[in-house]
Design an enzyme around this catalytic site. Structure first.
Site, PDB file in Angstrom:
ATOM      1  N   LEU A 151      -7.728  -4.151  -2.695  1.00  0.00           N
ATOM      2  CA  LEU A 151      -6.336  -4.193  -3.107  1.00  0.00           C
ATOM      3  C   LEU A 151      -6.048  -5.631  -3.493  1.00  0.00           C
ATOM      4  O   LEU A 151      -6.376  -6.558  -2.750  1.00  0.00           O
ATOM      5  CB  LEU A 151      -5.423  -3.741  -1.961  1.00  0.00           C
ATOM      6  CG  LEU A 151      -3.957  -3.440  -2.288  1.00  0.00           C
ATOM      7  CD1 LEU A 151      -3.844  -2.360  -3.359  1.00  0.00           C
ATOM      8  CD2 LEU A 151      -3.218  -3.001  -1.030  1.00  0.00           C
ATOM      9  N   ASP A 152      -5.462  -5.830  -4.664  1.00  0.00           N
ATOM     10  CA  ASP A 152      -5.274  -7.176  -5.190  1.00  0.00           C
ATOM     11  C   ASP A 152      -4.508  -8.077  -4.236  1.00  0.00           C
ATOM     12  O   ASP A 152      -3.674  -7.615  -3.443  1.00  0.00           O
ATOM     13  CB  ASP A 152      -4.536  -7.125  -6.530  1.00  0.00           C
ATOM     14  CG  ASP A 152      -5.315  -6.411  -7.608  1.00  0.00           C
ATOM     15  OD1 ASP A 152      -6.552  -6.401  -7.514  1.00  0.00           O
ATOM     16  OD2 ASP A 152      -4.683  -5.858  -8.524  1.00  0.00           O
ATOM     17  N   PHE A 153      -4.745  -9.365  -4.351  1.00  0.00           N
ATOM     18  CA  PHE A 153      -4.083 -10.390  -3.546  1.00  0.00           C
ATOM     19  C   PHE A 153      -2.565 -10.266  -3.651  1.00  0.00           C
ATOM     20  O   PHE A 153      -1.851 -10.405  -2.657  1.00  0.00           O
ATOM     21  CB  PHE A 153      -4.548 -11.768  -4.041  1.00  0.00           C
ATOM     22  CG  PHE A 153      -3.940 -12.945  -3.331  1.00  0.00           C
ATOM     23  CD1 PHE A 153      -4.273 -13.224  -2.011  1.00  0.00           C
ATOM     24  CD2 PHE A 153      -3.060 -13.786  -4.000  1.00  0.00           C
ATOM     25  CE1 PHE A 153      -3.718 -14.324  -1.355  1.00  0.00           C
ATOM     26  CE2 PHE A 153      -2.516 -14.892  -3.361  1.00  0.00           C
ATOM     27  CZ  PHE A 153      -2.842 -15.155  -2.028  1.00  0.00           C
TER      28      PHE A 153
END
Length: 213
Positions: A47-49
């Site tokens: 899951l993206d930053f």
């Protein structure tokens, strides 16, 4: 049996247990190690930053693959706030698949939704009174890098906030940012090699050649 952790990943937290690069100022960014203390578990997918929401972690490699692999076509549900009042044309484009640099996306389940009752984000989404926003629900079965953000941008509605609500049968219900829930689940059976088919034996039927005259 396998350990499965449902974690509500806060905004700007790395989906890994160490920060090898750090910020441009040399500061360490927040990682999973700041919240997850269970040993020997690893994220099943990423899951993206700058995205929030459900992240699954497990200690079982087969389960990790089953969750993360695009071949399994496990639905991932996102709540997405986009800039502007999204149009039916844009929704249909998202549903039918969007052409990106790495190819056309699979068809997606997309619908408009009311603004969900979410926790405040820190820092908050930039608010501009002159530009409205919309919330949409997107369910995809792929896992390309920053896929949902690229999809909404491609149809003219940049993503402002992205929250992953669910993966398969698991969702965020009851979990605040930084909270997790641990359960024990049945691990999938290891994949077995298909048996090699032996060549068919020659037929023992009598020859159909005409007798010699």
């Amino acid at each position: 049996m396998a350990t499965l952790i449902l974690f509500n990943k806060p905004f700007q937290v790395l989906c890994q247990f160490t920060d090898e690069k750090g910020t441009s100022n040399g500061d360490r960014r927040a990682t999973l190690a700041d919240w997850i203390t269970t040993p020997n578990v690893y994220p099943a997918g990423r899951l993206d930053f700058d995205s929030e929401g459900l992240l699954l972690l497990t200690d079982d490699g087969q389960l990790q693959h089953r969750i993360a692999s695009p071949r399994q076509k496990l639905a991932k549900i996102y709540w997405v706030q986009v800039e502007g009042e999204i149009t039916e044309t844009a929704l249909n484009q998202l549903r039918g698949g969007v052409s990106l640099k790495d190819g056309k996306t699979r068809s997606a389940d997309v619908s408009v939704m009311k603004a969900p009752d979410l926790w405040p984000r820190n820092p908050p989404v930039r608010y501009r009174e002159s530009i409205p926003t919309s919330w949409i629900r997107i369910a995809i079965t792929e896992g390309r890098n920053r896929q949902v953000r690229r999809m909404t941008a491609a149809v003219g509605f940049p993503t402002l906030r992205l929250v992953r609500y669910g993966i398969g049968d698991w969702n965020l219900d009851g979990l605040s940012p930084g909270e997790s829930s641990t359960m024990t689940v049945h691990a999938p059976a290891p994949a077995r090699n298909r048996p090699v088919r032996k060549p068919a034996k020659p037929s023992k039927q009598p020859s159909r050649r005409s007798p010699r005259s």
